[in-house]
Design a protein around this motif. Structure first.
Motif, PDB file in Angstrom:
ATOM      1  N   ARG A   1      31.655  61.559  11.878  1.00 26.29           N
ATOM      2  CA  ARG A   1      31.718  62.230  13.184  1.00 26.29           C
ATOM      3  C   ARG A   1      32.391  61.371  14.253  1.00 26.29           C
ATOM      4  O   ARG A   1      32.983  61.884  15.197  1.00 26.29           O
TER       5      ARG A   1
ATOM      6  N   LEU B   1      27.359  61.136   8.866  1.00 25.79           N
ATOM      7  CA  LEU B   1      27.319  61.049  10.331  1.00 25.79           C
ATOM      8  C   LEU B   1      28.405  60.114  10.850  1.00 25.79           C
ATOM      9  O   LEU B   1      28.978  60.340  11.921  1.00 25.79           O
TER      10      LEU B   1
ATOM     11  N   MET C   1      24.083  58.653   6.416  1.00 25.29           N
ATOM     12  CA  MET C   1      24.770  57.742   7.339  1.00 25.29           C
ATOM     13  C   MET C   1      26.293  57.845   7.183  1.00 25.29           C
ATOM     14  O   MET C   1      27.041  57.754   8.154  1.00 25.29           O
TER      15      MET C   1
ATOM     16  N   MET D   1      34.400  70.573  12.045  1.00 27.51           N
ATOM     17  CA  MET D   1      33.128  69.874  12.138  1.00 27.51           C
ATOM     18  C   MET D   1      32.269  69.971  10.893  1.00 27.51           C
ATOM     19  O   MET D   1      31.454  69.103  10.607  1.00 27.51           O
TER      20      MET D   1
ATOM     21  N   VAL E   1      19.294  48.757  11.311  1.00 25.49           N
ATOM     22  CA  VAL E   1      18.190  49.664  11.612  1.00 25.49           C
ATOM     23  C   VAL E   1      17.630  50.444  10.440  1.00 25.49           C
ATOM     24  O   VAL E   1      16.467  50.842  10.457  1.00 25.49           O
TER      25      VAL E   1
ATOM     26  N   ALA F   1      17.757  61.506  11.077  1.00 26.52           N
ATOM     27  CA  ALA F   1      18.901  60.739  10.589  1.00 26.52           C
ATOM     28  C   ALA F   1      19.883  60.497  11.725  1.00 26.52           C
ATOM     29  O   ALA F   1      20.434  59.395  11.880  1.00 26.52           O
ATOM     30  N   THR F   2      20.066  61.524  12.521  1.00 27.01           N
ATOM     31  CA  THR F   2      20.993  61.392  13.640  1.00 27.01           C
ATOM     32  C   THR F   2      20.538  60.294  14.610  1.00 27.01           C
ATOM     33  O   THR F   2      21.330  59.445  15.045  1.00 27.01           O
TER      34      THR F   2
ATOM     35  N   ARG G   1      29.527  61.612  19.944  1.00 29.15           N
ATOM     36  CA  ARG G   1      30.003  62.362  18.769  1.00 29.15           C
ATOM     37  C   ARG G   1      29.005  62.350  17.616  1.00 29.15           C
ATOM     38  O   ARG G   1      28.958  63.268  16.805  1.00 29.15           O
ATOM     39  N   LEU G   2      28.249  61.255  17.543  1.00 28.18           N
ATOM     40  CA  LEU G   2      27.287  61.162  16.446  1.00 28.18           C
ATOM     41  C   LEU G   2      26.304  62.319  16.449  1.00 28.18           C
ATOM     42  O   LEU G   2      25.762  62.699  15.411  1.00 28.18           O
ATOM     43  N   PHE G   3      26.072  62.838  17.642  1.00 27.69           N
ATOM     44  CA  PHE G   3      25.079  63.912  17.755  1.00 27.69           C
ATOM     45  C   PHE G   3      25.674  65.274  17.408  1.00 27.69           C
ATOM     46  O   PHE G   3      24.965  66.259  17.321  1.00 27.69           O
ATOM     47  N   GLY G   4      26.990  65.307  17.233  1.00 28.18           N
ATOM     48  CA  GLY G   4      27.647  66.559  16.879  1.00 28.18           C
ATOM     49  C   GLY G   4      27.647  67.592  17.987  1.00 28.18           C
ATOM     50  O   GLY G   4      27.087  68.692  17.830  1.00 28.18           O
TER      51      GLY G   4
ATOM     52  N   GLY H   1      25.785  48.250  12.554  1.00 30.22           N
ATOM     53  CA  GLY H   1      24.491  48.584  13.128  1.00 30.22           C
ATOM     54  C   GLY H   1      23.538  49.246  12.155  1.00 30.22           C
ATOM     55  O   GLY H   1      22.345  48.934  12.136  1.00 30.22           O
ATOM     56  N   ILE H   2      24.063  50.160  11.348  1.00 27.94           N
ATOM     57  CA  ILE H   2      23.120  50.844  10.458  1.00 27.94           C
ATOM     58  C   ILE H   2      22.464  49.870   9.484  1.00 27.94           C
ATOM     59  O   ILE H   2      21.322  50.061   9.083  1.00 27.94           O
TER      60      ILE H   2
ATOM     61  N   GLY I   1      31.315  49.062  14.664  1.00 26.59           N
ATOM     62  CA  GLY I   1      30.001  48.801  15.232  1.00 26.59           C
ATOM     63  C   GLY I   1      28.948  49.598  14.481  1.00 26.59           C
ATOM     64  O   GLY I   1      27.892  49.076  14.106  1.00 26.59           O
ATOM     65  N   TYR I   2      29.273  50.843  14.235  1.00 26.63           N
ATOM     66  CA  TYR I   2      28.338  51.719  13.542  1.00 26.63           C
ATOM     67  C   TYR I   2      27.956  51.162  12.173  1.00 26.63           C
ATOM     68  O   TYR I   2      26.779  51.071  11.827  1.00 26.63           O
TER      69      TYR I   2
ATOM     70  N   VAL J   1      25.292  70.573  16.894  1.00 26.64           N
ATOM     71  CA  VAL J   1      25.269  71.241  15.594  1.00 26.64           C
ATOM     72  C   VAL J   1      23.931  70.953  14.927  1.00 26.64           C
ATOM     73  O   VAL J   1      23.317  69.907  15.177  1.00 26.64           O
ATOM     74  N   PRO J   2      23.470  71.870  14.115  1.00 25.94           N
ATOM     75  CA  PRO J   2      22.178  71.657  13.463  1.00 25.94           C
ATOM     76  C   PRO J   2      22.278  70.472  12.503  1.00 25.94           C
ATOM     77  O   PRO J   2      23.363  70.081  12.100  1.00 25.94           O
TER      78      PRO J   2
ATOM     79  N   LEU K   1      18.662  57.790  13.978  1.00 26.31           N
ATOM     80  CA  LEU K   1      18.811  56.493  13.329  1.00 26.31           C
ATOM     81  C   LEU K   1      20.259  56.028  13.392  1.00 26.31           C
ATOM     82  O   LEU K   1      20.553  54.860  13.703  1.00 26.31           O
ATOM     83  N   ALA K   2      21.159  56.959  13.103  1.00 27.10           N
ATOM     84  CA  ALA K   2      22.575  56.617  13.137  1.00 27.10           C
ATOM     85  C   ALA K   2      22.962  56.136  14.534  1.00 27.10           C
ATOM     86  O   ALA K   2      23.670  55.136  14.701  1.00 27.10           O
TER      87      ALA K   2
ATOM     88  N   LEU L   1      20.995  54.813  16.812  1.00 25.16           N
ATOM     89  CA  LEU L   1      20.410  53.496  17.085  1.00 25.16           C
ATOM     90  C   LEU L   1      21.223  52.399  16.401  1.00 25.16           C
ATOM     91  O   LEU L   1      21.445  51.324  16.965  1.00 25.16           O
ATOM     92  N   GLY L   2      21.658  52.693  15.208  1.00 24.89           N
ATOM     93  CA  GLY L   2      22.512  51.722  14.529  1.00 24.89           C
ATOM     94  C   GLY L   2      23.784  51.498  15.324  1.00 24.89           C
ATOM     95  O   GLY L   2      24.216  50.358  15.539  1.00 24.89           O
ATOM     96  N   TYR L   3      24.345  52.571  15.776  1.00 19.40           N
ATOM     97  CA  TYR L   3      25.595  52.496  16.535  1.00 19.40           C
ATOM     98  C   TYR L   3      25.439  51.604  17.773  1.00 19.40           C
ATOM     99  O   TYR L   3      26.240  50.695  18.011  1.00 19.40           O
TER     100      TYR L   3
ATOM    101  N   ILE M   1      19.408  58.332   2.443  1.00 17.68           N
ATOM    102  CA  ILE M   1      19.678  58.020   3.840  1.00 17.68           C
ATOM    103  C   ILE M   1      21.096  57.485   3.987  1.00 17.68           C
ATOM    104  O   ILE M   1      21.778  57.716   4.980  1.00 17.68           O
TER     105      ILE M   1
END
Lengths: 218, 218, 218, 218
Positions: B206, B203, B200, B213, B185, A170-171, A206-209, B181-182, B177-178, A164-165, A173-174, A176-178, B196
């Motif tokens: 998700r 996201l 977060m 969605m 990072v 941000a995605t 899922r984070l990437f949608g 983690g955020i 975890g998410y 999804v767009p 980053l999310a 990486l946090g995950y 931001i």
DNA sequence: TATGAATGAGAATTCATTCAT
DNA sequence: GATGAATGAATTCTCATTCAT
């Protein structure tokens, strides 16, 4: 100094090369001993003697390989970054963006599962970045590079309609946090091969949608 | 001098009460000073004197409020858990499962954004759980409780068709975890009110697999 | 903070003053213990523990009074310079130049005889001026000042015809060398009151070239 | 190993001799490197590696020539005494007592000017005689011998009427102190050929009480 | 012989904790 | 209660000395 002509026969390597190799091995032995200890106890609560003992040598010897404790810590944090970068490589993935993303995540999660000590160490450094500026800077630089690649891949996926767009930065980053976070919360005594890791990989997607949600549920 | 023997007359009573309150305030001042220091420097690299100075007292005084450094650390880690639990409360949320989930996440992210020091400290403890067993145990217990509530909410959402079906435990773990983690990072210099954090939160939703969605993209 | 009105009665001094005095005394005790040890063994072969023990305290305590070993050494070398300067004072001498010179020499020799430890320490510093630059600089500055006064006195004597003409600077330098040197060669076990010191004083005068030689032979 | 029993055939002899000579040269190289270092930094602050490097060899090699650091230090202090003794020799002087004395002083001062490092080292030893008893004993013995010769010469001069009467021992001691002292105070950066040394020699003579004062002023 | 890697004793310095004031 | 001086255990790092190569 010593003749090393075409030499590839171990016999001729002898003097210089052998010595250098042994030296490198011992150095690495120290780092291998240091990483889990630093990871588990932090910088100040890890004694040089402790590391030396774990590496099977006298504490004095450690100082023949590292100028001081700080330098040892820095090497312990920074040198594995190279291997890490390789493990996270985007180059070896193939297929359409979503499939590549899945491979990247799988690699990533596998790394997290197999290098918990090192990951702990990195998180420790990031958590105390004021104190470990040098190391933290290196880690962040690597994270930055990784993030860039990830952003590119996300955009590919979004353009291809597989994701999804949305704000790719941000995605990333999310995500990486995950990745960092699951290392903290998944039961530390958990097996490296535990199916929990597969689940984490699947959920991470899922984070990437992903537009086709079934992909995200495995 | 501080004799309050006869006490029962409100005047005398209030003397006792005031004293207790003052004592509590000083105790809290120590903890407030200790948290960011322990968070930034870890246990061993934070000196009692440092904490005392930040709390505006002599280092000797700290020992009047805490048996020793370990006890102070334990309190610094464990006592705020109560407030944290309140902040993460599910009771005050309302609406259908997905809406409640969104409120929970928002609360959670807000807490992360506003209590980075404390979060760092908790992560430090989790990252060194062998060394800080007592504290880590408490933190994990609280996480466990939180996880249980979350699992229940996830199941509600799945039953209501607002979330895709799936292993609710794994999902809850992934989300925890998410959240952890955020905090690591997201740029540490980032403002607490930075957008931001909203991203977060969006996201993060998700991870639960909202069937609609568009909800996840805010 | 504490009332110190007109107070001169020891009772009122109490709190602040008493504490400051005790502190000063302990500090001095450390220096007194350090000087002969540094003098006898040099900087690196004198342990802080050794000094602490000689001063009747734990080695940790020494660091409450001196930042580190270097600072302690510096103080041990430099602070007595004040007393030394007073002992060598020209102001209190009287009479004609030659007589004043004799008094100066007598004072000087007496100091050398009574403070052999300190003198050894000073010579040690001068002998290793590259290593103890700070201390050496202070010592040399004091020597310089002393030399100037001496030069003036020599010129007076020469003008008065009591000393043979000549380069007053060179003479002063020769004398300073002499004073330093006799501390090295006179039998170290020699008594402070030994007549040898009187002889040294008498012979030292000869360096200035007294016109009436009988003065120089005592 | 260095047995040359049969040796008499020139070929074998020269091989053995050459080896012995090389050995001797390396040994001397170590001492030459050690003297200025010990002089400048003292015993404990001079490292074996430092000396080895200055002598162009590995630190391990030093131990092939000297049993340990103490032995090296002892040799560095004591062996040059022989050369020193030669330089101070009375035998080669000639003329009447006063003239001989002037030659002796000139030699002496020249030595001081040219061997400041070694002189510093000797003074260091004398200044720490408790710690370096062996070396100090040797130095003092040599000083003693020198003093005896000097006393004899002084008495000759007194008998010849060239020196004022007086305690010859005290005079010799004063002179020895003088010689040692000027090494400490004359500007260390001073050139070896500086005229200051001539002045020091001239003034030194005064200690002996020359009856014809003009001699003492050069 | 020469080298330099390894060892471990030793020394400075820090800091939690105690305790007299 | 509050303070901060004193203590001494613990830790990092250096360096003389040994020894395998």
């Amino acid at each position: 100094m010593t003749d090393q002509s075409v030499s590839s026969s171990p016999a001729v390597d002898s003097a210089g090369v052998r010595k250098a190799r042994i030296r490198e091995e011992r150095r690495q032995a120290i780092l291998d001993a240091a990483i889990p200890l630093f990871a588990a106890n932090g910088f100040s609560d890890t004694g040089i003697s402790e590391i030396a003992q774990a590496a099977g040598m006298s504490h004095g010897t450690v100082f023949l390989y590292f100028r001081n404790k700080e330098a040892l810590f820095f090497s312990a944090v920074v040198e594995p970054l190279r291997d890490m970068e390789r493990a996270f490589s985007f180059e070896e993935t193939e297929g359409r963006p979503l499939q590549r993303l899945q491979q990247v995540i799988a690699n990533h999660v596998r790394f997290v599962a197999h290098h918990r000590d090192y990951l702990r160490l990195v998180q420790y450094v990031l958590g105390h970045y004021e104190r470990f500026q040098d190391s933290a800077t290196e880690v962040l630089a690597q994270t930055e590079r990784y993030g860039e690649s990830l952003v590119a891949l996300i955009r590919d996926g979004q353009r291809a309609g597989q994701l999804v767009p949305g704000d790719a930065h941000a995605t990333a980053l999310a995500y990486l946090g995950y990745i960092n976070g699951i290392g903290l919360v998944v039961d530390v005594r958990g097996n490296q091969e535990s199916p929990i890791w597969d689940a984490m990989a699947g959920l991470g997607l899922r984070l990437f949608g992903p537009t086709n949600m079934s992909d995200g549920t495995k």
